[in-house]
Every structure is written in C-alpha cells, then in structure tokens.
Scaffold this active site. Structure first.
Site, PDB file in Angstrom:
ATOM      1  N   ASN A   1      -4.239   8.993   2.283  1.00 27.65           N
ATOM      2  CA  ASN A   1      -4.520   8.386   3.587  1.00 27.65           C
ATOM      3  C   ASN A   1      -4.962   9.409   4.630  1.00 27.65           C
ATOM      4  OD1 ASN A   1      -4.125   5.656   3.195  1.00 27.65           O
ATOM      5  ND2 ASN A   1      -1.965   5.698   3.775  1.00 27.65           N
ATOM      6  N   GLU A   2      -4.051  10.340   4.930  1.00 29.94           N
ATOM      7  CA  GLU A   2      -4.336  11.268   6.027  1.00 29.94           C
ATOM      8  C   GLU A   2      -3.443  12.490   5.975  1.00 29.94           C
ATOM      9  OE1 GLU A   2      -0.988   9.508   6.624  1.00 29.94           O
ATOM     10  OE2 GLU A   2      -2.447   8.089   7.372  1.00 29.94           O
TER      11      GLU A   2
ATOM     12  N   HIS B   1       3.040   6.135  -2.899  1.00 23.63           N
ATOM     13  CA  HIS B   1       4.125   6.850  -3.580  1.00 23.63           C
ATOM     14  C   HIS B   1       3.745   7.119  -5.043  1.00 23.63           C
ATOM     15  CE1 HIS B   1       7.627   6.571  -0.662  1.00 23.63           C
ATOM     16  NE2 HIS B   1       6.672   5.910  -0.055  1.00 23.63           N
TER      17      HIS B   1
ATOM     18  N   ASP C   1       0.839  -1.201   0.000  1.00 20.83           N
ATOM     19  CA  ASP C   1       0.000   0.000   0.000  1.00 20.83           C
ATOM     20  C   ASP C   1       0.875   1.252   0.000  1.00 20.83           C
ATOM     21  OD1 ASP C   1      -2.547  -1.171  -0.071  1.00 20.83           O
ATOM     22  OD2 ASP C   1      -2.544  -1.529   2.093  1.00 20.83           O
TER      23      ASP C   1
ATOM     24  N   ARG D   1      -4.967  19.673  23.540  1.00 23.35           N
ATOM     25  CA  ARG D   1      -3.550  19.697  23.929  1.00 23.35           C
ATOM     26  C   ARG D   1      -3.015  18.274  23.918  1.00 23.35           C
ATOM     27  NH1 ARG D   1      -6.302  23.113  26.929  1.00 23.35           N
ATOM     28  NH2 ARG D   1      -5.755  25.330  26.911  1.00 23.35           N
TER      29      ARG D   1
END
Ligand code: NAP
Ligand code: MN
Length: 259
Positions: free
Chosen positions: A120-121, A51, A46, A146
């Site tokens: 993904n994120e 990439h 994955d 925090r």
C-alpha cells in the site's frame, strides 16, 4: 495448482469460510502447505490480504487470491456468498496473473542500509513534534516539508491511507508513486507543495532530516522507529505481488462498494 495456504481474519465468520475452503481443497487431493505454497487464499478484508502478502512475499512465484467477508475490496475478488464459486475456480480454472510492484524504502543508518517493502504505502510520521523533512525528487531538492509527515503510495495503495489524506485514487494500469502530505504546515513562515504529487514509477524520492527523533516509518501495517536515521529513499521495488484473477472485476464496482 497443488499447494495452497489459507490466511483468515480472526473473526468466526472468516474462520468458518476459511475452513470450508481448506476442507474442499483437501478432499480434492490438494495440499495445505505453509512453507512453500503456490497459491495463498485470503479470507477477510484488504487488511487480511496485506498480512498474507507480508508473510509470503519472499516466495517469488506465489499467487494470491482474496475473498472478502465484508463488502468487495480492492485486493479481493469474491464476496462471502461466492465461496463455492471461488472453490470451483481454484480447483478447475487457470487464472490470469496480474502483478503489482511493491514499494521499497531504503533506510540509511550510519553505514548500514535497511530495506523495507510495502504494497500500500510507506509513510514517515511524527505525532509528537513538527517533523522537518528535506524532499529530494531524483536527487533534486524540491522542498523542505514541515508537519506530521509524508506518505508515498503506489497505485494499489491509492485507495488506502493515501485517500484519507486527500491523495488521488489511481486506477489500475497507471504505475506511479504518489507523494502526499500528512498535516503539512502552510503559513507565512513555512510552505510546502501541499498538493499530492504523482510521479513516474521509476522516480526516487529521498527524505532527509537532521532530526528524525520520535518519528516512525510505517510500511503497510508494520512500524519501525526512525530516531537515529538520517535518510530514507523510496523507490518502486523490482519485486512484485502476483494476484490470481479468475474473472474480471470492475474497478468502478470496487469504488462503489468502498463507502
Ligand atoms: P487494517 O484494519 O488492516 O486496515 C485499515 C482499513 O484500510 C481497512 O478498512 C482495510 O480494508 C483498508 N484497506 C487496506 N488496504 C486497502 C486498499 N489498498 N484500498 C482500500 N482500502 C484498504 O489496518 P492496519 O493493519 O493497521 O493497516 C493496514 C493498512 O491500513 C495500511 O497500509 C493503511 O493503508 C491502512 N490504514 C488506513 C488508515 C486511514 O485510512 N486513516 C489508517 C491506518 C491504516 P478491509 O476492511 O477490507 O480490511
Ligand atoms: Mn490489519
């Protein structure tokens, strides 16, 4: 399709399988085109698929198909002993295209806005000191967080970093943004929502801090310093990644192969 490109992981096994696919395509009069491919084939994991997406996502029509040299992945539909099936499908079949939206981060620094994209994120992390972040959902203040940071993932990224930090796995067909805490502080002095928050895909998540010194923004396998930045807005991009599906692959089977 006529113009292909193969992206391989570095290891010998992946390189050999990639070469086998390349040779078969060329012998069937297909072109290997690094500049303007119609189809990008990834051989590895994955991570390799990610990439390849970053290398070619500027081409709006390009489609991706992945062969996994470990187990079955989430972006990959073929295992390594299925290379001949993959070659046959590439040469002789028309795929169904499944599209997934990218996530977009808009970073405000003085008067300029930088746009980053991820499959993904996108996450903000500060491992040096407690990072304070004001979290706005659709311009409304939800909390002051925090801790080490926050992660925003989409459906596709829900099984990646998000899963490691206790986020929910989102099955395909549910288009969302998921906000997950990274080592949040929860005590008498500081509180934040703690649970992963799953939001409709058209939500705007704005992360503001008076001090992002030492913090990084990570988008898939890329990273930038946030130091002098004051505001990061995260939304679903209008841009999509097109995945070629020559046959259905069960999501439950993918989950089963994950561990
Ligand atoms: P990488 O080695 O290419 O990937 C790290 C691991 O994440 C690999 O095992 C990879 O699977 C897996 N992975 C990637 N996307 C996935 C997805 N959508 N669903 C399930 N597993 C997935 O590392 P990298 O190049 O630094 O980072 C790329 C991605 O890795 C990031 O987007 C992040 O999500 C993930 N990551 C996860 C953690 C964690 O879970 N603690 C830490 C760092 C990065 P393959 O083995 O099949 O390539
Ligand atoms: Mn990688």
């Amino acid at each position: 399709m006529q113009r292909f490109y193969i992206v391989e992981k570095e290891d010998l096994g992946s390189r050999e399988l990639g070469q086998k696919i390349r040779t078969a395509l060329i012998s069937h009069h297909k072109e290997i085109d690094e500049n303007n491919p119609q189809c990008v084939v990834t051989v590895g994991g994955d991570g390799t698929f990610l990439h390849a997406v970053h290398k070619f996502k500027h081409i709006s029509e390009v489609v991706f198909v992945g062969l996994h040299t470990g187990t079955l992945g989430f972006f990959t539909n073929y295992e390594k002993d299925e290379v001949d099936t993959l070659i046959d499908h590439l040469l002789n079949q028309t795929p169904v295209i499944e599209s997934t939206h990218l996530i977009e981060a808009r970073i405000t620094h003085e008067q300029t806005v930088t746009i980053l994209e991820a499959l993904n994120e996108v996450r903000i992390e500060n491992i040096v000191r407690t990072q304070e972040i004001q979290v706005y959902i659709n311009q409304e203040l939800m909390e002051i967080f925090r801790g080490n940071g926050l992660c925003v993932s989409g459906q596709a990224g829900s099984t990646a970093y998000n899963r490691s930090i206790g986020g929910a796995i989102i099955v395909p067909g549910i288009d969302v943004l998921q906000l997950t805490e990274i080592s949040g502080i929860h005590n008498k002095a500081y509180q934040s929502i703690r649970s992963p928050l799953v939001l409709p895909k058209d939500t705007s998540i704005t992360l503001i801090s008076d001090n992002f010194k030492g913090a990084k923004i990570l988008y898939d396998h890329h990273v930038l310093d946030l130091d002098d930045v004051s505001k990061v807005e995260i939304i679903t991009s209008t841009k999509k990644v097109n995945m070629a599906r020559y046959r259905p692959t069960s999501y439950i089977k993918r989950l089963h192969c994950l561990f």
